[in-house]
Design a protein around this motif. Structure first.
Motif, short mmCIF file in Angstrom:
data_model
loop_
_atom_site.label_atom_id
_atom_site.label_comp_id
_atom_site.label_asym_id
_atom_site.label_seq_id
_atom_site.Cartn_x
_atom_site.Cartn_y
_atom_site.Cartn_z
N GLU A 1 0.86 -1.18 0.00
CA GLU A 1 0.00 0.00 0.00
C GLU A 1 0.89 1.23 0.00
O GLU A 1 2.05 1.18 0.33
N ASN A 2 0.34 2.33 -0.36
CA ASN A 2 1.11 3.56 -0.43
C ASN A 2 1.47 4.01 0.98
O ASN A 2 0.69 4.67 1.65
N THR A 3 2.68 3.66 1.42
CA THR A 3 3.08 3.98 2.79
C THR A 3 3.62 5.39 2.91
O THR A 3 3.81 5.89 4.01
N SER A 4 3.84 6.06 1.76
CA SER A 4 4.34 7.44 1.84
C SER A 4 3.26 8.37 2.39
O SER A 4 3.58 9.43 2.92
N GLU A 5 1.99 8.00 2.24
CA GLU A 5 0.91 8.82 2.78
C GLU A 5 0.72 8.62 4.27
O GLU A 5 0.16 9.47 4.94
N LYS A 6 1.20 7.50 4.80
CA LYS A 6 1.05 7.21 6.22
C LYS A 6 2.14 7.93 7.00
O LYS A 6 3.28 8.02 6.57
N ARG A 7 1.75 8.43 8.17
CA ARG A 7 2.71 9.10 9.05
C ARG A 7 2.74 8.31 10.36
O ARG A 7 1.75 8.24 11.05
#
Length: 147
Positions: A81-87
């Motif tokens: 999943e797009n982990t760059s959007e997760k903080r």
């Protein structure tokens, strides 16, 4: 880390080269990262269980293969999943791919594999064939006549 020179074993032990190869493979596995953590449990005299902590992996992300006397467990996340959007404030659950190899003894067979609560359980059993089991020879018996 120490390295062991196994070349004297290859030169002087005829027919035992697989033993030196197993020692060499075991020393290579020591260098392997400790991910994922695992336990090896003795359930009964000839029954074993390997339990691996595979949090974050689904059943279809894990493959288990046995080739000759090597059990290989591989975990690959197909679509990350797009982990760059997760903080994350703290990220302690690893989501990296892995491959873990176990050398199995002679006549050790994999019975089942099951996943429950983020733990992968692999049950194994040593099944010694009748021809390999010890047998008692009576004194004075003629083994050739009984065949």
């Amino acid at each position: 880390m120490r390295t062991i020179d196994l070349s004297p074993l290859y030169r002087s032990f005829i027919g035992f080269d697989h033993l030196a190869s197993m020692i060499d493979a075991a020393s290579q596995n020591e260098k392997q990262a400790s991910y994922p953590p695992y336990n090896i449990e003795l359930l009964a005299e000839d029954k074993y269980r390997i339990t691996m902590a595979v949090a974050g992996f689904a059943q279809n992300d894990i493959s288990i293969e046995v080739q000759e006397n090597t059990l290989t467990v591989t975990g690959k996340k197909e679509g990350k999943e797009n982990t760059s959007e997760k903080r994350f404030l703290h990220k302690g659950i690893s989501e990296r791919n892995f491959e873990r190899k176990f050398q199995l003894g002679d006549h050790v067979k994999v019975l089942t594999a099951d996943m429950e609560h983020g733990l992968l359980h692999i049950d194994l059993e040593r099944v010694i064939p009748e021809a390999k089991k010890p047998r008692k020879i009576e004194i004075g018996s003629n083994l050739l006549e009984s065949k």
